[in-house]
Write a protein that holds these residues in place. Structure first.
Motif, PDB file in Angstrom:
ATOM      1  N   VAL A  60       0.855  -1.194   0.000  1.00  0.00           N
ATOM      2  CA  VAL A  60       0.000   0.000   0.000  1.00  0.00           C
ATOM      3  C   VAL A  60       0.888   1.240   0.000  1.00  0.00           C
ATOM      4  CG1 VAL A  60      -1.913   1.220   1.102  1.00  0.00           C
ATOM      5  CG2 VAL A  60      -1.678  -1.246   1.430  1.00  0.00           C
TER       6      VAL A  60
ATOM      7  N   TYR B 215      -3.276   1.009  -3.998  1.00  0.00           N
ATOM      8  CA  TYR B 215      -3.024  -0.408  -3.762  1.00  0.00           C
ATOM      9  C   TYR B 215      -2.518  -1.018  -5.071  1.00  0.00           C
ATOM     10  CZ  TYR B 215      -5.851   0.768   0.287  1.00  0.00           C
ATOM     11  OH  TYR B 215      -6.341   1.373   1.422  1.00  0.00           O
TER      12      TYR B 215
ATOM     13  N   LEU C  82      -5.425  -5.914   4.195  1.00  0.00           N
ATOM     14  CA  LEU C  82      -5.044  -4.504   4.090  1.00  0.00           C
ATOM     15  C   LEU C  82      -6.199  -3.576   4.412  1.00  0.00           C
ATOM     16  CD1 LEU C  82      -2.951  -4.746   0.805  1.00  0.00           C
ATOM     17  CD2 LEU C  82      -2.113  -4.776   3.161  1.00  0.00           C
TER      18      LEU C  82
ATOM     19  N   GLU D 139      -5.450  -1.120   7.634  1.00  0.00           N
ATOM     20  CA  GLU D 139      -5.631   0.333   7.518  1.00  0.00           C
ATOM     21  C   GLU D 139      -6.382   0.876   8.735  1.00  0.00           C
ATOM     22  OE1 GLU D 139      -4.203   2.280   5.493  1.00  0.00           O
ATOM     23  OE2 GLU D 139      -4.531   1.827   3.368  1.00  0.00           O
TER      24      GLU D 139
END
Length: 594
Positions: A81, A168, A178, A209
């Motif tokens: 990311v 991404y 993620l 995240e």
């Protein structure tokens, strides 16, 4: 002759008329001064604060600068990311009177193709007298930027600024681990405002995240700038640079993750790969999935409809609970041996079915397997053998050992908000949930991982890690602990003889039993267990869990398919084989460390 003359005319009056003129002029002046005074009083007393602020802000502006979010890498330094440059559109509320905004908003709506009400809502949340800019659009296209620049003279109070947008690079790879980011909602702002969040902030919504938001976020900065009448910056009066968020290194191996997702394909289910020695999650795949990039800017109706067509694409099935089926026979074996009611040398007869309370509990092959030891029962997954163990030790003992193996509770992984604790049923649970007592039949069903028993693929991986590492419960985690600051394992105090029975039985499953799909020379020797869970009236779930090398394990892999039908040996076991092949072949060319 005398002629009379007209009398002289009366001279015109001047004194009175002059006074009248003075009075008129004084009255007019008084009216003008009074009106001007009233206007000044209104501007100073009623609108004074706003006008002073507007006059100052016409010259000096506060320009907040969001921090760049930290990047996320896999264990080998590969980017998972990052952030890309982007353009965002801001409104400066105080630049226009409230009544002047509708015309500008109509023009913006046409350019952005966003409803006026949506833009206006963001503006009104901040307030028309706010000196702070309000972001109303992110990820502007080049065409939109050009159109906005062309209309700049008509759009006072509208500004375009460069920001970064979450990116991404691998699309939907590891999407459930993620997660994704998005603008803060009203409810989120209400709970996070005291932590410095403002309207328009971007924060993690799911996955890492969200779980590591505090590390990834960074700190806002800003500038105090002087501008001219056109809004152009003349000079910077003061500046606090934003502090970027911290980068994060995950335990994931992106190559292994990619393989796991390829193996699942369009099959609904999950795969977990973990190091049984320390709980590092090497891969965590779930299907169906989604591309987190679509949330980095405004999601389109078409994209949302495509997501809706999938079956719960945001659900991380590696963290959702299902009946663990025959993989649970690991715990039944431990409960039988550790209870003292059975010895490692126990041999029991097996039958086509076991009848309890007038109910027939059938073996999966409908015939039985004759006399079997614990190892033999594991090899052939004999249900009637484990029925007898469960009936003897009872549901409370099975529940006690289930909890020692980490079931019925959160695992400690960073994604706790998305994790199911599973279900470990016992008499108290059944009375509370179903208002019924515990029956012997419940213990029999539980002994083969059916009935009310529920576990997640991650919990099942933890279960396999216990015999793999010699008796320790590991805590799975996603953030790489480079300094080894934490102790990730704890002993559950199994007898060495119990561990030996488990290891021999799980190895025989692959060598001669139901795990034939792992019987190959392409990978080191594997130990494992199949499972097929009924889910009436839907198709069955399938499981396979295993570890390798069997004599010195360094990886555990669990594959789960939801409502796929078929058996664990035919569907889930080949998936595990593919993951192990990718893992051991990848070790021949190790990637550089970050």
């Amino acid at each position: 002759m005398f002629t009379p003359t007209a009398p002289p005319s009366t001279p015109p009056r001047t004194i009175g008329r002059s006074l009248q003129s003075v009075f008129v002029m004084a009255a007019v002046s008084a009216l003008m001064l009074g009106g001007l005074g009233s206007r000044l009083a209104y501007l100073q007393l009623i609108e004074g604060d706003r006008n002073r602020q507007l006059a100052e802000e016409n010259r000096v502006r506060l320009v907040s600068k969001p921090p760049e979010r930290g990047q996320i890498f896999d264990r080998n330094g590969k980017l998972l990311v990052g952030s890309n440059p982007s353009y965002s559109l801001f409104l400066w509320p105080i630049a226009l009177e409230e009544a002047e905004w509708p015309i500008a908003l109509q023009r913006l709506s046409h350019i952005l193709r966003v409803p006026v009400t949506e833009i206006q809502t963001n503006l009104e949340k901040e307030g028309y007298n706010s000196p702070y800019r309000v972001r109303v659009a992110r990820g502007l296209t080049i065409q939109q930027v050009v159109a906005l620049e062309e209309a700049r003279t008509e759009l006072k109070g509208v500004e375009i600024d460069a920001e970064t947008m979450r990116y991404y690079p691998n699309g939907d790879l590891a999407a459930h681990v993620l997660g994704y980011t998005g603008e803060i909602t009203d409810s989120e702002l209400e709970s996070l405002e005291d932590r410095g969040y403002r309207m328009g902030d971007v924060l993690g919504k799911l996955g890492v995240e969200a779980a590591l938001e505090d590390q990834l976020r960074g700190e806002w900065g800003g500038q105090q700038v002087e501008v001219d009448a056109m809004g152009e910056v003349i000079r910077i009066l003061g500046e606090k640079p934003p502090i970027p968020g911290d980068d994060v290194i995950l335990t994931l191996n992106s190559d292994l993750q990619k393989k796991a997702e390829q193996v699942l394909g369009n099959t609904k289910g999950a795969i977990v790969a973990m190091d049984p020695r320390n709980g590092e999650v090497l891969a965590m795949a779930s299907r169906p999935a989604y591309d987190p990039n679509i949330f980095s800017s405004r999601i389109s109706d078409e994209q949302w409809q495509q997501l809706q067509a999938k079956e719960h694409p945001f659900l991380n099935r590696a963290l959702r609970s299902f009946a663990p089926a025959s993989t649970y026979k690991i715990i039944t074996t431990v409960a039988g041996l550790e209870s003292g009611k059975f010895s490692p040398g126990t041999v029991l007869p097996t039958f086509p079915y076991l009848e309890v309370g007038g109910i027939q509990f059938w073996d999966w092959n409908r015939a039985g397997f004759g006399p079997l030891s614990f190892q033999g029962a594991m090899t052939w997954s004999s249900d009637t053998f484990f029925y007898q163990i469960g009936r003897s030790v009872g549901g409370e003992v099975l529940a006690e050992w289930s909890r020692k193996f980490g079931m019925g509770q959160l695992t400690g992984i960073e994604l706790a908000e998305e994790e199911s604790p599973g279900v470990v049923p016992d008499n108290a649970w059944k009375e509370e949930m179903l208002d019924e007592i515990w029956y012997i039949g419940d213990s029999i069903n539980m002994s083969i991982g059916q009935g009310y028993m529920q576990a997640t693929p991650l919990q099942v991986a933890m279960m396999f890690a216990v015999p793999a590492n010699g008796g320790d419960l590991v805590q799975p985690h996603l953030q790489l602990d480079l300094q080894n600051r934490r102790e990730w394992t704890k002993s559950i105090n199994l007898k060495p003889s119990t561990i030996q029975v488990l290891r021999e039985g799980l190895r025989d499953v692959v060598q001669v039993g139901t795990g034939a799909a792992l019987r190959t020379n392409s990978i080191p020797p594997v130990a494992g267990k199949t499972g097929t869970a009924e889910d009436q009236p839907r198709k069955s779930h399938t499981w396979f869990g295993g570890y390798a090398p069997a004599d010195n394990p360094e990886i555990v892999v669990v594959a789960f398919t939801e409502n796929s039908g078929g058996g664990g040996g035919s569907l889930a076991a080949p998936m595990v084989r593919s993951i192990l092949e990718a893992y051991f072949q990848g070790q021949k060319t190790p990637a550089p460390k970050p």
